[in-house]
Design an enzyme around this catalytic site. Sequence first.
Site, PDB file in Angstrom:
ATOM      1  N   ASP A  13      -5.240  -0.149  -5.873  1.00 19.85           N
ATOM      2  CA  ASP A  13      -4.423  -0.531  -4.726  1.00 19.85           C
ATOM      3  C   ASP A  13      -5.236  -0.428  -3.442  1.00 19.85           C
ATOM      4  O   ASP A  13      -6.430  -0.729  -3.444  1.00 19.85           O
ATOM      5  CB  ASP A  13      -3.169   0.356  -4.671  1.00 19.85           C
ATOM      6  CG  ASP A  13      -1.936  -0.386  -4.171  1.00 19.85           C
ATOM      7  OD1 ASP A  13      -1.911  -0.701  -2.973  1.00 19.85           O
ATOM      8  OD2 ASP A  13      -1.029  -0.641  -4.971  1.00 19.85           O
ATOM      9  N   HIS A  66       0.307   0.480   1.624  1.00 18.88           N
ATOM     10  CA  HIS A  66       0.842   0.062   0.335  1.00 18.88           C
ATOM     11  C   HIS A  66       0.485   1.015  -0.803  1.00 18.88           C
ATOM     12  O   HIS A  66       1.345   1.464  -1.573  1.00 18.88           O
ATOM     13  CB  HIS A  66       0.343  -1.348   0.034  1.00 18.88           C
ATOM     14  CG  HIS A  66       0.954  -2.023  -1.146  1.00 18.88           C
ATOM     15  ND1 HIS A  66       0.485  -1.852  -2.427  1.00 18.88           N
ATOM     16  CD2 HIS A  66       1.982  -2.899  -1.249  1.00 18.88           C
ATOM     17  CE1 HIS A  66       1.195  -2.595  -3.261  1.00 18.88           C
ATOM     18  NE2 HIS A  66       2.114  -3.233  -2.569  1.00 18.88           N
ATOM     19  N   SER A  76       6.050  -4.536  -6.521  1.00 17.47           N
ATOM     20  CA  SER A  76       5.051  -3.490  -6.294  1.00 17.47           C
ATOM     21  C   SER A  76       5.666  -2.105  -6.360  1.00 17.47           C
ATOM     22  O   SER A  76       4.992  -1.134  -6.702  1.00 17.47           O
ATOM     23  CB  SER A  76       4.413  -3.659  -4.905  1.00 17.47           C
ATOM     24  OG  SER A  76       3.325  -4.523  -4.936  1.00 17.47           O
TER      25      SER A  76
END
Length: 553
Positions: A152, A187, A491
């Site tokens: 990520d 994120h 996600s």
Amino acid sequence: MNNTKNKIKGLLILSTAAVAMTGFSIANATPKIGFNEADMPTKYIVKFKENLPSPLMRTVNGVFATQGELRQSLLQNVKARSIEKVGKEETYSVEIDESELADLENSGQVEYVEVDPPRYLLSETTPWGLTNVSAMLVSDSNAGNRTVCIIDSGYDLGHSDLPSNTVSGTNDSGTGDWYKPGSDNTHGTHVAGTIAALENGIGVKGVMPSGQANLHIVKVFNSSGWGYSSTLVNAIQTCADNGANVVNMSLGGSQASFTERRAMKALYEQGVLLVAAAGNDGTTSYSYPASYSSVMSVAATDSNNQHANFSQRNSQVEISAPGEAILSTVTRGEGVTSDITLGGKNYFDRGVVPHNRLIVSGNQYVGAPVAGTVTGQIATCSITSGQYSCPDMSDKICVTERAENQSSGVYPESDAVQACYNAGAKAAVVYSNSSRPGLQNPFLLDPSNSHEIVSVSVDRELGLELEGLAGSTATVSTKTGQDYAYMNGTSMASPHAAGVAALVWSYNPTCSAEQVRSVLQSTASNYPTRNTDTGYGIVDALAAKDRLTAGCN
């Protein structure tokens, strides 16, 4: 030979944090906050032949050459740039002009050439997510025998709600330190929090909250939020080299890659369980790597266990997990949270979602959350045929139902908040309608900055409670600079499933990845039925743990 010259197509980022993660062009003013792919360099994956015919081995500029020298010479001749080794075979990712492709293919040294497709973050605890997958009912006391690798955008190692002593990481070229996400790059930390946020009396907790599970972080995204398939191939190999049992990939793109497919298959067959986000287009199209047969494709559901409207629907969807309005850790100081208090009662734990408000700045939409604390009497608006009718709301808190639900080009929060603002309200609370009563986290598009007030979303149950308290005094607050935020997306679903996989596997580590995958399917909420929306259904940690404890088969 596979000469792929078609235009690269990828799945754009879908991140609905309380603060929008990045700007995006007006042309992409949809629930897919993303990037203009025309600005991305086109790259190709070049797979060289392992053993060249002897005539090719004779000379380079009159001198006997090795295979390595021949390959290097060829790449120089075709003016290849940004050359990166991919995996352990003689495969490279390169930038090359399309006019040079023919010389590359006709060299006799190349097995195949394919486009190196882009890969993006897929973004659209919360206690409701953990409850809905039964993680709260399973102890993670055995989690130390499992390693989850998260590919990520990095990991905020200093976050007070994230483990540090069982975490390691690897930096990818150009992305910086894995433990320093950098600005506008929350994120990966959000994904990690869903898997492993600590049960320490503050913030949120993850699927495995004891801090015993081993995490390995591979940082492949910076704040730009995009990369290439070749980078992902190297990343999954890095995961395997660092002992990963489960790999979470909250990312994807619309184009498949032969190299990527082969690498995923090889690692799965070696015993690594691969889990990926199904995609956020809300269509029946396929996203990769999720749609390879060696990868578990995870769709998103909301707090009412309904399929999220942004989540991909196709035959490769295998499992589903919470992915709508998910509260988790973010890079310190980059989060936004909201709360409602009334009669001494605090509603934060019920889910109070600050609106993901976007305004136009220049030629882009940018995040513009409205922070503040507002106190006033609750008043309500009525809705007739989708139209809002509000009484005088001067100095009041407006509570109203969402007239319709978000879909492509439809942003219902905007109409609701605009109606409240026009009636003079100081704050707006929008609650879910009967068709989607669960907690939602839609975009609020305010291009001209015409309704700048504190505004939040709540689920239908809480909204009706507040509506029934009309005339009472309440306080609505939104704070920026926080360490937590709400996000939407497959996600957010993928780490729920990956975390559960590692959690239940820890009870019988002798089981294979294939057996764990089979058990996750057979204990999901829909089994034995499978559909294109949610696959075999919502993953169930308790049922899967009981099955694996009894035996791998």
